[in-house]
Design a protein around this motif. Structure first.
Motif, short mmCIF file in Angstrom:
data_model
loop_
_atom_site.label_atom_id
_atom_site.label_comp_id
_atom_site.label_asym_id
_atom_site.label_seq_id
_atom_site.Cartn_x
_atom_site.Cartn_y
_atom_site.Cartn_z
N VAL A 142 -47.49 88.13 -77.62
CA VAL A 142 -48.06 89.47 -77.47
C VAL A 142 -49.26 89.65 -78.38
O VAL A 142 -50.29 90.23 -77.99
CB VAL A 142 -46.98 90.53 -77.78
CG1 VAL A 142 -47.57 91.94 -77.71
CG2 VAL A 142 -45.82 90.40 -76.80
N LEU A 143 -49.17 89.14 -79.59
CA LEU A 143 -50.31 89.21 -80.51
C LEU A 143 -51.50 88.42 -79.97
O LEU A 143 -52.65 88.85 -80.10
CB LEU A 143 -49.89 88.68 -81.88
CG LEU A 143 -50.96 88.68 -82.97
CD1 LEU A 143 -51.36 90.10 -83.34
CD2 LEU A 143 -50.45 87.94 -84.21
N ASN A 144 -51.23 87.29 -79.36
CA ASN A 144 -52.31 86.47 -78.82
C ASN A 144 -52.99 87.13 -77.63
O ASN A 144 -54.17 86.87 -77.37
CB ASN A 144 -51.76 85.10 -78.42
CG ASN A 144 -52.86 84.11 -78.11
OD1 ASN A 144 -53.93 84.17 -78.71
ND2 ASN A 144 -52.59 83.21 -77.18
N SER A 145 -52.27 88.00 -76.91
CA SER A 145 -52.86 88.66 -75.76
C SER A 145 -53.75 89.84 -76.13
O SER A 145 -54.49 90.35 -75.29
CB SER A 145 -51.75 89.15 -74.82
OG SER A 145 -50.93 90.12 -75.47
N LEU A 146 -53.68 90.30 -77.37
CA LEU A 146 -54.49 91.45 -77.80
C LEU A 146 -55.90 91.00 -78.17
O LEU A 146 -56.11 89.85 -78.57
CB LEU A 146 -53.84 92.13 -79.01
CG LEU A 146 -52.53 92.87 -78.77
CD1 LEU A 146 -51.97 93.37 -80.10
CD2 LEU A 146 -52.72 94.03 -77.81
N PRO A 147 -56.89 91.89 -78.06
CA PRO A 147 -58.22 91.58 -78.58
C PRO A 147 -58.18 91.34 -80.08
O PRO A 147 -57.28 91.81 -80.78
CB PRO A 147 -59.05 92.83 -78.23
CG PRO A 147 -58.30 93.49 -77.12
CD PRO A 147 -56.86 93.20 -77.36
N ILE A 148 -59.17 90.62 -80.57
CA ILE A 148 -59.16 90.24 -81.99
C ILE A 148 -59.21 91.48 -82.88
O ILE A 148 -58.53 91.54 -83.92
CB ILE A 148 -60.36 89.32 -82.29
CG1 ILE A 148 -60.23 88.02 -81.48
CG2 ILE A 148 -60.45 89.01 -83.77
CD1 ILE A 148 -61.38 87.06 -81.67
N ARG A 149 -59.97 92.49 -82.49
CA ARG A 149 -60.09 93.69 -83.34
C ARG A 149 -58.81 94.52 -83.37
O ARG A 149 -58.62 95.34 -84.28
CB ARG A 149 -61.25 94.55 -82.85
CG ARG A 149 -61.04 95.12 -81.47
CD ARG A 149 -62.20 96.01 -81.05
NE ARG A 149 -62.02 96.56 -79.72
CZ ARG A 149 -62.33 95.95 -78.60
NH1 ARG A 149 -62.89 94.74 -78.65
NH2 ARG A 149 -62.12 96.53 -77.43
N ASP A 150 -57.92 94.34 -82.37
CA ASP A 150 -56.69 95.14 -82.30
C ASP A 150 -55.49 94.41 -82.89
O ASP A 150 -54.41 95.01 -82.99
CB ASP A 150 -56.37 95.50 -80.85
CG ASP A 150 -57.40 96.44 -80.26
OD1 ASP A 150 -58.10 97.11 -81.04
OD2 ASP A 150 -57.51 96.50 -79.02
N ARG A 151 -55.64 93.18 -83.30
CA ARG A 151 -54.49 92.42 -83.79
C ARG A 151 -54.01 92.89 -85.15
O ARG A 151 -52.86 92.67 -85.51
CB ARG A 151 -54.84 90.94 -83.86
CG ARG A 151 -55.08 90.32 -82.48
CD ARG A 151 -55.52 88.88 -82.58
NE ARG A 151 -55.77 88.32 -81.25
CZ ARG A 151 -56.24 87.11 -81.02
NH1 ARG A 151 -56.53 86.31 -82.07
NH2 ARG A 151 -56.45 86.68 -79.78
N THR A 152 -54.89 93.50 -85.93
CA THR A 152 -54.51 94.02 -87.25
C THR A 152 -54.67 95.53 -87.32
O THR A 152 -54.84 96.08 -88.41
CB THR A 152 -55.35 93.35 -88.34
OG1 THR A 152 -56.75 93.53 -88.06
CG2 THR A 152 -55.04 91.87 -88.45
N GLN A 153 -54.62 96.20 -86.16
CA GLN A 153 -54.64 97.66 -86.10
C GLN A 153 -53.25 98.17 -85.75
O GLN A 153 -52.62 97.67 -84.82
CB GLN A 153 -55.67 98.14 -85.07
CG GLN A 153 -57.11 97.75 -85.38
CD GLN A 153 -57.62 98.38 -86.66
OE1 GLN A 153 -57.29 99.51 -86.99
NE2 GLN A 153 -58.44 97.63 -87.40
#
Length: 285
Positions: A142-153
């Motif tokens: 699931v983390l890999n499917s998110l955009p890079i900017r949203d992975r730590t939001q």
């Protein structure tokens, strides 16, 4: 013949001193011929001495001020070192965050995250970073499917995980498991009750407690392996799942005997098997 001496010229000041016998005339310097030169020299020496003393005082004051400033800076450095050491200690001894692989309940893990973040005084950015670094297995996909900017939001990350592993999305699955749940061989009534309670809560999130109790009691009675225990407990009309468990335990204890030492099948009374695997019951059926 005696040499004639010219009398000194008497001025106003000399006449005044002559009239005042207590005041002695200043001694004249024969080399310079003026008494004021000595007075000027003494005054100049006094001024030089005073200037030197005042300069020494200023230097001492400057040294005192510098010493106070040095002590203040040393105290400030000690305070900063102590704060830095305390912060390092807090970071080393902060409460750990358990990993999440998607197999356990997301709501329970989210509660664990909130407790740990409160203890460690994390903000949302820090929470998102720690949760993202704690994902394992299918949750990591699931983390890999998110955009890079949203992975730590925090909001985008938790929203994606809730949609994938939240109980609202898996409610039909838990409902099917609740309907098909049966007591396993050797499974105690307590373990069965706990499993029924968990499945009821997962299958019906947000429902009132009295509705969950009714559904849990019905599922618990349907999952019992003993028809005798099921009939007796159903006749008592329990209101809550805990009440149904308590009555089922009483019936089970009475069937085993007062001392609780009876072992074997409740159907035929023989040892070596339980009621759900009774061969006599199968023959009758």
């Amino acid at each position: 013949m005696p040499r004639h001496r010219t009398p000194p010229i008497r001025t106003v000041s000399t006449r005044r001193r002559a009239a005042d016998p207590l005041e002695e005339p200043p001694s004249l310097n024969l080399e310079t011929g003026m008494a004021n030169d000595q007075l000027v020299g003494d005054t100049t020496s006094e001024l030089v001495r005073e200037a030197s003393v005042s300069s020494m005082h200023r230097q001492q004051e400057d040294r005192v001020d510098f010493g106070e400033e040095l002590r203040r800076l040393q105290a400030e450095n000690s305070r900063l070192r102590a704060e830095r050491s305390f912060s390092s200690t807090m970071l080393v001894h902060e409460a750990p965050l358990l990993p999440y692989d998607g197999k356990s309940e997301w709501e329970e893990y989210l509660t664990h995250v909130e407790v740990v973040s409160t203890l460690n005084q994390w903000d949302e950015d820090r929470k998102a970073q720690r949760v993202a670094s704690s994902l394992r297995g299918t949750a990591l996909s699931v983390l890999n499917s998110l955009p890079i900017r949203d992975r730590t939001q925090w909001i985008p990350l938790t929203t994606a995980l809730s949609q994938r592993f939240g109980q609202e999305a898996l409610a039909p699955k838990w409902h099917a498991e609740l309907q098909s749940r049966r007591q396993r061989p050797g499974e105690s009534l307590v373990d069965l009750s706990n499993e029924i309670e968990k499945l009821t809560r997962l299958a019906h999130p947000g429902w009132p407690d009295f509705c969950k109790n009714q559904i849990g009691v019905r599922a618990f009675l349907g999952a019992l392996a003993s028809h005798q225990i099921r009939g007796i407990v159903a006749a008592a009309a329990p209101v809550t799942l805990h009440d149904a468990l308590y009555r089922a335990q009483l019936v089970e204890a009475s069937m085993r005997g007062c001392d609780g030492t009876r072992e074997g099948c409740y159907e035929c009374g023989q040892k070596g098997h339980y009621q759900n695997r009774c061969p006599n019951k199968k023959k009758e059926n």
